[in-house]
Structure formats: C-alpha cells, structure tokens
Design a protein around this motif. Structure first.
Motif, PDB file in Angstrom:
ATOM      1  N   VAL A 159       0.803  -1.218   0.000  1.00 37.45           N
ATOM      2  CA  VAL A 159       0.000   0.000   0.000  1.00 37.45           C
ATOM      3  C   VAL A 159       0.840   1.274   0.000  1.00 37.45           C
ATOM      4  CG1 VAL A 159      -2.076  -1.023   0.987  1.00 37.45           C
ATOM      5  CG2 VAL A 159      -0.268  -0.231   2.515  1.00 37.45           C
ATOM      6  N   ALA A 160       2.021   1.255   0.611  1.00 37.21           N
ATOM      7  CA  ALA A 160       2.858   2.458   0.584  1.00 37.21           C
ATOM      8  C   ALA A 160       3.298   2.763  -0.844  1.00 37.21           C
ATOM      9  CB  ALA A 160       4.071   2.285   1.492  1.00 37.21           C
ATOM     10  N   ASP A 161       3.699   1.739  -1.585  1.00 34.60           N
ATOM     11  CA  ASP A 161       4.036   1.928  -2.999  1.00 34.60           C
ATOM     12  C   ASP A 161       2.836   2.425  -3.796  1.00 34.60           C
ATOM     13  OD1 ASP A 161       6.755   1.284  -3.231  1.00 34.60           O
ATOM     14  OD2 ASP A 161       6.364  -0.850  -3.323  1.00 34.60           O
ATOM     15  N   LEU A 162       1.690   1.792  -3.596  1.00 32.78           N
ATOM     16  CA  LEU A 162       0.517   2.122  -4.401  1.00 32.78           C
ATOM     17  C   LEU A 162       0.018   3.530  -4.110  1.00 32.78           C
ATOM     18  CD1 LEU A 162      -1.324  -1.302  -4.095  1.00 32.78           C
ATOM     19  CD2 LEU A 162      -0.028  -0.451  -6.051  1.00 32.78           C
ATOM     20  N   PHE A 163      -0.034   3.897  -2.834  1.00 29.29           N
ATOM     21  CA  PHE A 163      -0.449   5.251  -2.496  1.00 29.29           C
ATOM     22  C   PHE A 163       0.549   6.274  -3.041  1.00 29.29           C
ATOM     23  CE2 PHE A 163      -3.750   3.648   0.140  1.00 29.29           C
ATOM     24  CZ  PHE A 163      -4.546   4.717   0.537  1.00 29.29           C
ATOM     25  N   THR A 164       1.831   5.949  -2.976  1.00 32.46           N
ATOM     26  CA  THR A 164       2.833   6.878  -3.513  1.00 32.46           C
ATOM     27  C   THR A 164       2.637   7.067  -5.004  1.00 32.46           C
ATOM     28  OG1 THR A 164       4.398   6.236  -1.793  1.00 32.46           O
ATOM     29  CG2 THR A 164       5.303   7.338  -3.728  1.00 32.46           C
ATOM     30  N   GLY A 165       2.325   5.982  -5.725  1.00 34.14           N
ATOM     31  CA  GLY A 165       2.040   6.113  -7.140  1.00 34.14           C
ATOM     32  C   GLY A 165       0.849   7.017  -7.403  1.00 34.14           C
ATOM     33  N   MET A 166      -0.189   6.880  -6.591  1.00 34.96           N
ATOM     34  CA  MET A 166      -1.373   7.730  -6.767  1.00 34.96           C
ATOM     35  C   MET A 166      -1.049   9.186  -6.456  1.00 34.96           C
ATOM     36  SD  MET A 166      -3.794   5.724  -7.787  1.00 34.96           S
ATOM     37  CE  MET A 166      -5.282   6.649  -7.493  1.00 34.96           C
ATOM     38  N   TYR A 167      -0.323   9.430  -5.366  1.00 41.07           N
ATOM     39  CA  TYR A 167       0.080  10.797  -5.042  1.00 41.07           C
ATOM     40  C   TYR A 167       0.951  11.375  -6.160  1.00 41.07           C
ATOM     41  CZ  TYR A 167      -1.548  11.256  -0.161  1.00 41.07           C
ATOM     42  OH  TYR A 167      -2.306  11.396   0.981  1.00 41.07           O
TER      43      TYR A 167
END
Length: 396
Positions: A174-182
């Motif tokens: 989730v940290a990777d995925l949220f960073t991608g979205m941000y």
C-alpha cells in the motif's frame, strides 16, 4: 479524447510506485515510454510465479499489474551513448518519472537539474523511500520497511496477548501504491500549472512521507490523544460495531456507521432494547462498551447463516457484506457489471476504476514485451546510429 492525450511521459521507474503512477497516466491517455535495461527489463518481469505466456516470452503476473498501456524501449543508459539517447528523449518529453536512489541519475546527466536546464517545461518526478533530503535520504526504500517504520504495521493485526497477535503488513504494497497515486496527482497538478506559467516542476515524493500521510484518522487519533492507537484486529478504533462476525456458516462484515443504523441493526438481531440502553445508544458509548457489546452481537449472529443476516441487513440499509477471496471478488456480479476484469490483447487484467463522463479510462494496450517498441527510437536516431547502438548492445 482522453484527458492526457498529447502528453508524453518518459518512464525510468521500475517495480511498483513509479510504474503505478505512469500506468494511471497511460489510462488517462498519456503516451508512456518505459525505458528498461536491455536483456533484463523491469525487475518485476521476473517476479513469478505465476507467469503469463510461455518460454522466453513469459512474464510475471506482477509486471502485468502495473504496466498496461505503455510502450517499451530497451536502453542501457549506464553507457554514455545510452544516456545521451535518453537525454534527447527527455528534451521532447512533458514528464519524466524515476525512482532511483537520491543522486543516482546525476552521473548520467539524467538528474532533474540537468534535464530541466535543457527542457524547462519538463515535469520531473522523483520517487524515493525517504525523500531527497533528511538523515535517511540515502537509504533504499522498500514498501515492507516503510509500512513498519511509518506506523502502519503497529495498527494492523491482532492486539498483543491474543493468539496470533502482533504487527502485520497489509496484503498489498500500500505504501508503494499510495505513492504512485500521489505522484500521478502531483504530476497532473504540475502540468496544469505549466499550462499557465510555461514552467515545469521538480516533484519530490517519499514513500515514508506518504505512509505517514495515509494513516489518516489513525494519525489524527495519535496527535489528539497523545498515544498510539494500537491494534484492533479487524475492528475499528472509532466505530462499534464495525468488524467481522461469524455467522453459522461463514464470517461477514457488519459496518454500523451511525446510531440510526444501530437501531435498525438491533431490531434485526431481535434485541431492539439495545438501542435504548444508555450503554449502547450512541457510538461513543458503544466504543466505550466494546468489550461487552461485541460478544453479545457475536452470540446472536452465530445462530443463523450469513445469507439470513445479509438479506435483512441489506433490506434495512445497514452496511454488510461477505468476505470474498480475490477470485470471488473479481467474479462478483457488481465487478462483472462494471467490467473490472478485462482481457486486453489476450492478457487478463484488472481494469481502471476511473470513469469520466461515462467513459472508462482504460489504456487500450496490454503491458509491453521488453523492447517491443524499439522502432520508436527512430524519432531520435537516424537508422545508421540506431543500428550501431543495437550492435553495441546499448539498445535492445
């Protein structure tokens, strides 16, 4: 016309956070050119099983998750000739995304300062574990470590002292995925600003920063209360009842979001008096009485199968649902209706959740084979130079 048509993105990122951002940009219509190392490509091409395809053409399912809609060119920019080619490409790009260690691209002349000096309109997005500055800037950042250091694992799992208790990572990165979205959000904001000013931007995104930001109400709870929220298992720190309950045949989630819903819920359970009991009448009271109320609910729910409760809860407008496996979720009638399971170029994919004016924002092409779009380099090289680069192994 999709929103980002005409925007060219040079994608030097690999694994997940960067590719997740650029996949979203591709879904929205941007031309994404993924630059990969000849003969190897993105690490996730090899992160199987499971695999898609056969023999030398097989690719890990992991890679498929984050690279639809892109074009792949294989360039070894560890060589001067390869770096020079990527610099030429960056001069024509609107956006560049990379997730190398801090300063890692400077020796190739592919850092933000160098490329933006040559192309001031470039939006250059760097994704790292801990950001471009600070005491941890030089550290590599992996999602698992970030979930641990950023507080998420302290909130996930059963409380200490219970069987199986202890911190636990989330089931996806989730940290990777949220960073991608941000990152995708910041890139689009920078493009809007560029349309007004003509100037690009340098974006600094850190997985650690994002992990702290996405703690949301839990971080706010800690700031206000001055103490760690702790682990609730599958429960909710601020709402009761809001968790799984075991029916006679399987567990279901019951998520009572307000006092009106609790009154309906109590009636469905055959315990309408609970809604008038001061110990349970308000959410704040129910949170305080969690240890008393939850076992009472468990006893009643266990007397009937899941379908009995789900039918009645749905009819009353009390949120509830089954706990599906991934294949069950993808085959759910709602997922089927929304077209979330797709096949593009014969490749099974999960679709984009974005819809604008009723139109799906899905990239029309599957994840590319390594170097599949090498002929695209003819835009920056004449045929003789391209042949020499291929012969030297600079271009795959």
């Amino acid at each position: 016309m999709r929103p980002l048509e005409g925007i060219r993105v040079l994608d030097l990122s690999r694994v997940l956070a960067g590719p997740w951002a650029t996949q979203l940009l591709a879904d929205l219509g941007a031309e994404v050119i993924k630059v990969e190392k000849p003969g190897a490509g993105d690490d996730t091409r090899h992160w199987g099983p499971p695999w898609w395809g056969e023999g030398d053409e097989r690719v890990a399912a992991y890679f498929l998750a984050a690279n639809r809609g892109k074009r792949s060119v294989a360039i070894d920019f560890g060589t001067e000739a390869g770096a020079a080619l990527v610099r030429r490409m960056a001069a024509d790009a609107d956006v560049l995304v990379e997730n190398f260690k801090v300063g890692g691209l400077a020796r190739f002349g592919l850092d933000a300062a160098s490329l933006r000096a040559a192309n001031p309109r470039l939006v250059y997005a760097s994704i790292t574990g801990f950001g471009q500055d600070g005491p941890y800037a030089a550290r590599a950042g992996y999602d698992y470590i970030i979930q641990a250091m950023g507080g998420l694992m302290s909130l996930t799992g059963l409380p200490d002292g219970e069987p199986g208790g202890g911190p636990m990572r989330a089931g996806v990165a989730v940290a990777d995925l949220f960073t991608g979205m941000y990152a995708a959000n910041a890139i689009q904001a920078a493009l809007i600003r560029r349309a007004r000013t003509g100037e690009g931007a340098t974006i600094d995104l850190a997985l650690f920063d994002v992990q702290l930001a996405m703690l949301a109400n839990q971080a706010s709870n800690a700031l206000v209360a001055g103490q760690d929220p702790g682990r609730q298992g599958a429960g909710h720190p601020n709402i009761v009842p809001y968790q799984p309950f075991a029916a006679a045949d399987q567990s279901i989630i019951i998520a009572v979001g307000n006092d009106r819903q609790f009154r309906k819920f109590a009636a469905i359970l055959g315990r309408p008096e609970w809604a008038d009991d001061p110990k349970f009448a308000t959410n704040a009271a129910r949170v305080a009485a969690r240890g008393e109320l939850v076992p009472m609910i468990e006893t009643v729910v266990a007397t009937q199968p899941a379908a009995h409760w789900l039918d009645r809860l749905e009819a009353a407008g009390v949120p509830a649902g089954p706990i599906n496996g991934v294949t069950q979720a993808l085959a759910d009638p709602q997922a089927v209706h929304r077209g979330m399971k797709r096949e593009v170029g014969g490749v099974p994919l999960v679709g984009s959740p974005l819809r604008i004016d009723g139109a799906r924002q899905d990239a029309p092409t599957p994840p590319p084979a390594l170097g599949a779009d090498g002929d695209l380099l003819g835009e920056w090289c004449d045929p003789d130079e391209l042949a020499r680069l291929r012969a030297a192994g600079v271009v795959g």
